[in-house]
Design an enzyme around this catalytic site. Structure first.
Site, PDB file in Angstrom:
ATOM      1  N   VAL A 173      -3.636 -73.025 -15.801  1.00  0.00           N
ATOM      2  CA  VAL A 173      -4.463 -74.046 -16.450  1.00  0.00           C
ATOM      3  C   VAL A 173      -3.942 -75.444 -16.153  1.00  0.00           C
ATOM      4  CG1 VAL A 173      -5.237 -74.962 -18.670  1.00  0.00           C
ATOM      5  CG2 VAL A 173      -5.205 -72.493 -18.287  1.00  0.00           C
ATOM      6  N   ARG A 226       9.799 -73.287 -10.792  1.00  0.00           N
ATOM      7  CA  ARG A 226       8.379 -73.595 -10.572  1.00  0.00           C
ATOM      8  C   ARG A 226       8.213 -75.044 -10.132  1.00  0.00           C
ATOM      9  NH1 ARG A 226       3.213 -72.022 -12.061  1.00  0.00           N
ATOM     10  NH2 ARG A 226       4.022 -70.050 -12.840  1.00  0.00           N
ATOM     11  N   CYS A 250      -6.296 -63.976 -21.642  1.00  0.00           N
ATOM     12  CA  CYS A 250      -7.449 -64.560 -22.347  1.00  0.00           C
ATOM     13  C   CYS A 250      -8.177 -63.500 -23.152  1.00  0.00           C
ATOM     14  CB  CYS A 250      -8.397 -65.230 -21.351  1.00  0.00           C
ATOM     15  SG  CYS A 250      -7.725 -66.713 -20.578  1.00  0.00           S
TER      16      CYS A 250
END
Length: 461
Positions: A51, A74, A294
């Protein structure tokens, strides 16, 4: 008598002061927006996963952006224009004004904060707000008068104002309305979707007051081509997001329950759905494993909040039970088919193709395929797993399972669990080449049409 509006106080007989304060806030709103547009101030995006990263890069084409993630590994990859999630190519970073960091001190110069961290559940299906709380603490320590904080993470209605806001105020010593603004704009990223991308999906926005909503809407409108919808309150926006996935969860659970019933009747569920879909208002849902961060998670947030309020949801609970039970159903079906062809499950080798929670992505979080593998292992089945996109290291860390580079031998059965594009070209001859005598193919996504003449026992959800 004192009245309050968005953190501003005035008396009933001092209307002129009210209007003056409103004008001052409007000027501040315009001032912040202008400063962001002129790159005098910057936006911070906290959390750079599926996201946060696309959002940060889209904003960085219009504004100065600092992208923060507490995972230094990351961040190092992002600094080399490499997306750890493997959703974006290197050219997605081109032409962006963004600085990636794992140092929270680099957030001190930001004035508009967007939180896009995960909101998982624990082993007991209880919302785990730790990532959200840590992000709120990090922002609270650098929050300044005039700043904005907008949350995108999926939560239950009330979480932003009841759980996150107190942390912001405690850490900063500032008060909402008087010194900073709050908002909520639920993410609508669809991982793996190359058609409905971030800028093509209408965005819901909300704020702690009218001025906050106006500014937040203006910021998002600068990148969202599909436009924005302003919700009347933060709670409404939170509720709208969570029910999007609750609705899908329930519709898929109905299809899964129908698949179980039709399997007992000896009817092909896909053929039933094809026939039913000839009616114009039949909804095109299909059965399958419901995982990911989700659809398989968000209903538990609403369940949690409902139970706090003393209500035990019936329909949502039922849908979750059906969907959570599908890995066991599929495993049991395979064992039955193995027994029918005279094979002892404990002496069989099965290939599972695909471990990601959905097609064409590397994300393995809350993968129900992993649950299916565990269910097969309960029958002492020897299971091999392959996935062209998933990371072997992540699979080992997350599930303590080994991901093979490619199939290595003759299998008694093959389960195609994820409809990766790279799997679509496979045919009956390919699967037959992977399997021993009396082969069984389970097609959980209904990708193939296998005739009995192919010599394969074929089953699909």
């Amino acid at each position: 008598m004192w009245w309050r509006n968005g953190g501003l106080y005035w008396t009933r007989n001092k209307q002129s002061r009210k209007h003056k304060l409103n004008r001052n806030y409007l000027n501040k709103t315009n001032s912040l927006l202008n400063a962001l547009q002129q790159k005098e101030k910057q936006i911070a995006v906290i959390g750079l996963g599926y996201v946060g990263l696309p959002l940060a890069l889209a904003l960085a084409r219009q504004f100065r952006v600092v992208g923060f993630d507490n995972n230094a590994g990351r961040v190092a990859m992002l600094q080399q224009n490499e997306d750890p999630s493997r959703q974006l190519q290197a050219d997605a970073f081109t032409g962006t004004d963004i600085f990636f960091t794992a140092n929270p001190d680099d957030l001190k110069h930001a004035h508009f904060f967007i939180v896009a961290v995960p909101t998982p559940v624990d082993d007991y299906k209880v919302p785990n707000l730790k990532p959200l709380q840590r992000a709120s603490e990090t922002i609270g320590r650098v929050l300044k008068p005039g700043d904005y904080v907008v949350y995108e993470s999926t939560v239950y209605p009330g979480c932003t104002e009841e759980d996150c806001l107190p942390i912001l105020e405690h850490e900063s010593g500032l008060t909402l309305g008087r010194e900073f603004k709050l908002g909520y704009s639920p993410e609508r990223i669809n991982p793996g979707d190359k058609v409905r991308t971030l800028t093509d999906i209408r965005k819901v926005v909300s704020g702690s007051d009218g001025d906050a909503t106006q500014t937040i809407a203006a910021v998002y409108s600068s990148i969202i081509q599909a436009g924005v919808y302003t919700a009347p309150s933060i709670k409404v926006a939170e509720a709208a997001k969570v029910i999007e996935n609750v609705q899908r969860d329930l519709n898929i659970s109905l299809m899964n329950e129908l698949a179980i019933i039709f399997d007992k009747m000896g009817i092909d569920t896909q053929e039933v759905l094809n026939a039913a879909s000839t009616k114009w208002n039949f909804l095109p849902f299909t059965p399958g494993l419901v995982g990911g961060h989700c659809i398989g998670i968000d209903p538990y947030y609403l369940l949690y909040k409902a139970r706090q309020l003393g209500y035990e949801p019936q329909v949502i609970n039922s849908g979750r039970r059906v969907n959570d039970g599908m890995p066991a159903f599929v495993a049991t079906k395979l064992v039955q088919l193995l027994l029918q062809v005279g094979k002892n499950p404990a002496q069989t080798k099965v290939l599972v193709m695909g471990l990601a929670f959905k097609e064409n992505i590397a994300d393995i979080r809350n993968s129900k395929v992993a649950d299916l593998v565990r269910e097969l292992m309960k029958y002492a089945v020897n299971v091999h797993i392959v996935d062209p996109l998933a990371s072997p290291n992540e699979v080992a860390h997350e599930y303590n399972m080994s991901l093979m580079e490619k199939p290595v031998g003759q299998y008694d059965a093959v389960i195609v669990a994820v409809s990766h594009d790279s799997y679509r070209a496979f045919d009956a001859a390919y699967f037959r080449s992977l399997m021993s005598e009396s082969p069984i193919l389970l097609d959980l996504k209904g990708m193939y049409t296998v005739q009995k003449s192919a010599g394969i026992e074929y089953w699909r959800l």
